[in-house]
Design a protein around this motif. Structure first.
Motif, mmCIF file in Angstrom:
data_model
loop_
_atom_site.group_PDB
_atom_site.id
_atom_site.type_symbol
_atom_site.label_atom_id
_atom_site.label_comp_id
_atom_site.label_asym_id
_atom_site.label_seq_id
_atom_site.Cartn_x
_atom_site.Cartn_y
_atom_site.Cartn_z
ATOM 1 N N GLN A 41 54.182 9.744 -48.818
ATOM 2 C CA GLN A 41 54.996 8.517 -48.871
ATOM 3 C C GLN A 41 56.306 8.640 -48.100
ATOM 4 O OE1 GLN A 41 55.037 6.631 -52.966
ATOM 5 N NE2 GLN A 41 54.112 8.614 -53.502
ATOM 6 N N LEU A 42 56.563 9.824 -47.536
ATOM 7 C CA LEU A 42 57.835 10.068 -46.847
ATOM 8 C C LEU A 42 57.644 9.985 -45.343
ATOM 9 C CD1 LEU A 42 58.987 13.096 -49.026
ATOM 10 C CD2 LEU A 42 59.748 10.717 -49.222
ATOM 11 N N GLU A 51 70.646 3.684 -43.158
ATOM 12 C CA GLU A 51 69.991 2.750 -44.067
ATOM 13 C C GLU A 51 70.912 2.429 -45.233
ATOM 14 O OE1 GLU A 51 65.415 3.333 -44.238
ATOM 15 O OE2 GLU A 51 66.277 5.346 -44.313
ATOM 16 N N ALA A 55 68.193 0.561 -50.226
ATOM 17 C CA ALA A 55 66.897 1.065 -49.770
ATOM 18 C C ALA A 55 66.664 2.493 -50.255
ATOM 19 C CB ALA A 55 66.821 1.004 -48.244
ATOM 20 N N MET A 56 67.709 3.311 -50.182
ATOM 21 C CA MET A 56 67.565 4.701 -50.613
ATOM 22 C C MET A 56 67.314 4.792 -52.117
ATOM 23 S SD MET A 56 70.447 6.709 -48.343
ATOM 24 C CE MET A 56 71.807 5.586 -48.705
ATOM 25 N N ALA A 58 66.080 2.509 -54.050
ATOM 26 C CA ALA A 58 64.746 1.966 -54.351
ATOM 27 C C ALA A 58 63.673 3.024 -54.120
ATOM 28 C CB ALA A 58 64.475 0.733 -53.496
ATOM 29 N N ASP A 59 63.803 3.772 -53.023
ATOM 30 C CA ASP A 59 62.828 4.836 -52.756
ATOM 31 C C ASP A 59 62.938 5.958 -53.771
ATOM 32 O OD1 ASP A 59 61.677 3.535 -50.657
ATOM 33 O OD2 ASP A 59 62.730 4.662 -49.088
ATOM 34 N N ASN A 62 61.057 4.589 -56.732
ATOM 35 C CA ASN A 62 59.639 4.304 -56.515
ATOM 36 C C ASN A 62 58.822 5.487 -56.020
ATOM 37 O OD1 ASN A 62 60.079 1.600 -57.259
ATOM 38 N ND2 ASN A 62 60.662 1.053 -55.163
ATOM 39 N N ILE A 63 59.468 6.431 -55.330
ATOM 40 C CA ILE A 63 58.745 7.567 -54.760
ATOM 41 C C ILE A 63 59.078 8.874 -55.489
ATOM 42 C CG2 ILE A 63 58.395 8.970 -52.691
ATOM 43 C CD1 ILE A 63 59.059 6.499 -51.010
#
Length: 473
Positions: A41-42, A51, A55-56, A58-59, A62-63
């Motif tokens: 996913q990366l 960024e 966004a960071m 959220a990742d 989520n990841i």
């Protein structure tokens, strides 16, 4: 990111952190992922343009979060804990914000002097003799390596530091067969060589046999070897066995051997006067280590390393290039010379916060509570006809196995308990680990999480029983 954005984002993070403290036990302790799932996913390359924090973050949620093992969950009962607490986390935030490199007094006077005072507090708290001087290292592995390097330089009169090993070294190191694997690693790093590590047999309680130690020392002396250091353990990793420190210490004194005491996990229990029996004979020790980052509710990393001979420690590690010299050097402690690394984090701040926030009474209450919970569960396991204890329980680590009456084959019992542990891990609601004691596959449960309560122990035992009986019905 400017300061206004930082302020906004920091508030959002603190809210998330507080939620995590409250909700951590609702997460699966062990993530349901396969090797490579997160990696896939990366992105393959870093972004060309910057960024947004949104966004960071959220990742991250989520990841990263779906792939985390939650060590801070009260349902994490494997290995030994790597605990945190509210005051420790707050101190880490301040440490990160200050960004200080605390290698010497000049680079941050307050960091040096707070570390000096905090280590005095801690020394008194665990009942060490006043002749010990302390320094904060990263891990017990590093602290023990420092101890072995001190022993090396003591026996060679600093010859190895000056000229290196000749290639004909005959310096021998001693530990029990149950001692942590890091000792073997440290012996290799220090240049003694694995073949010069003597693993001494243990008794029925998995503690080192002093008579076997003396026999091995004598045999080495007769064969021209140079016994250099003994590592005694207070709380082995497998079962928290307690080596007989006083008997070992007397042998070290008799044969003039450096004695290091590894109490990485169990040392925290020395905060309790009723557990000071474990440290009987500490006056014979040359060095001692325990990790507040395990059972004393202080974020990793924070290892408390104490030495009897401060001058030996400093002389083993000191180096004085022109660019590190300062006018205050003769009047202060420069902790860069007290261990392996030059750069040092401001670790003393979180230890200070923890001791002040909990107080001695609060720390003792937590630790006594964990030991009491372990005592209750130990009695429950002993009373169950299909489970058995495999080691004494001096503290809060319980070693046991599932042993139905109709199975006596050793191999089948090992396979059964391996399946049991795997099924528990796969379920994700409880995290345990294993070891081998006397060749038997052994499940370990450690009751030391900061926020552990009786209900978590009761739920863990319920899960263990359900998963066990699923295997034979």
């Amino acid at each position: 990111m400017d300061n206004n954005e930082f302020r906004k984002n920091a508030h959002e993070l603190v809210d998330w952190m507080a939620d995590y403290f409250e909700e951590v036990e609702e997460y699966p302790v062990k993530p349901d992922v396969e090797p490579g799932d997160i990696l896939a996913q990366l992105p393959n390359s870093a972004p060309q343009a910057g960024e947004s924090f949104e966004a960071m973050f959220a990742d991250f949620k989520n990841i990263i979060m779906p792939g985390m093992t939650h060590w801070e969950s009260p349902n994490f009962m494997g290995y030994f804990p790597a605990n945190k607490s509210y005051p420790s986390v707050l101190a880490e935030m301040l440490t990160a914000t200050l960004g200080a490199q605390c290698m010497s007094w000049l680079t941050s006077p307050a960091a040096t002097e707070l570390e000096e005072k905090v280590m005095e507090w801690l020394r008194e708290l665990i009942g060490l003799p006043d002749f010990f001087t302390g320094v904060i290292e990263g891990t017990a592995s590093t602290s023990t390596l420092c101890a072995l390097l001190m022993a090396r330089e003591q026996i060679t009169d600093f010859g190895v530091n000056q000229s290196g090993f000749s290639g004909n070294q005959d310096y021998t190191i001693y530990c029990s067969s149950e001692t942590h694997s890091s000792i073997e690693k440290d012996v290799k790093i220090a240049g003694f060589g694995r073949k010069n590590l003597r693993k001494i047999p243990v008794d029925k309680d998995y503690a080192m046999k002093p008579e076997a130690l003396e026999e091995t020392i004598r045999n080495d002396l007769e064969n021209g070897k140079k016994p250099t250091a003994v590592v005694a353990t207070i709380g082995t990793t497998g079962s928290t066995a307690i080596d007989p420190l006083k008997k070992i210490g007397k042998l070290c004194s008799k044969y003039e051997i450096f004695l290091h005491v590894d109490a990485a996990y169990a040392g925290t229990a020395l905060l309790l006067p009723e557990k000071r029996w474990m440290n009987e004979g500490i006056e014979y020790a040359d060095s001692f280590v325990f990790n507040p980052h395990k059972w004393m509710f202080t974020n990793f990393d924070c290892s408390a390393f104490y030495v009897e001979d401060e001058a030996l420690l400093v002389r083993t590690f000191e180096i004085m290039p022109e660019y590190l010299k300062t006018p205050e050097d003769e009047r202060v402690k420069n902790y860069r010379d007290w261990g392996i690394t030059l750069g040092r984090r401001f670790r003393a701040l979180k230890l200070w916060f923890v001791m002040r926030s909990f107080g001695i009474d609060g720390l003792q209450k937590k630790i006594r509570g964990h030991i009491s919970l372990a005592k209750d569960l130990t009695e429950t396991i002993e009373e169950h006809k299909d489970f058995e204890l495999l080691a004494p329980v001096p503290l809060n680590t319980i070693c046991f196995r599932f042993h139905p009456n109709h199975i006596d084959d050793a191999k089948k019992l090992d396979e059964l308990n391996s399946k049991l542990l795997n099924n528990i891990q796969r379920d994700g609601s409880l995290f345990l680990t294993h070891t081998k004691l006397d060749g038997k596959y052994t499940i370990r449960i450690v009751l030391g999480n900061t926020n552990l309560e009786k209900k978590h122990v009761e739920q863990a035992w319920k899960i263990i029983k359900e998963k066990a009986f699923e295997l034979i019905h």
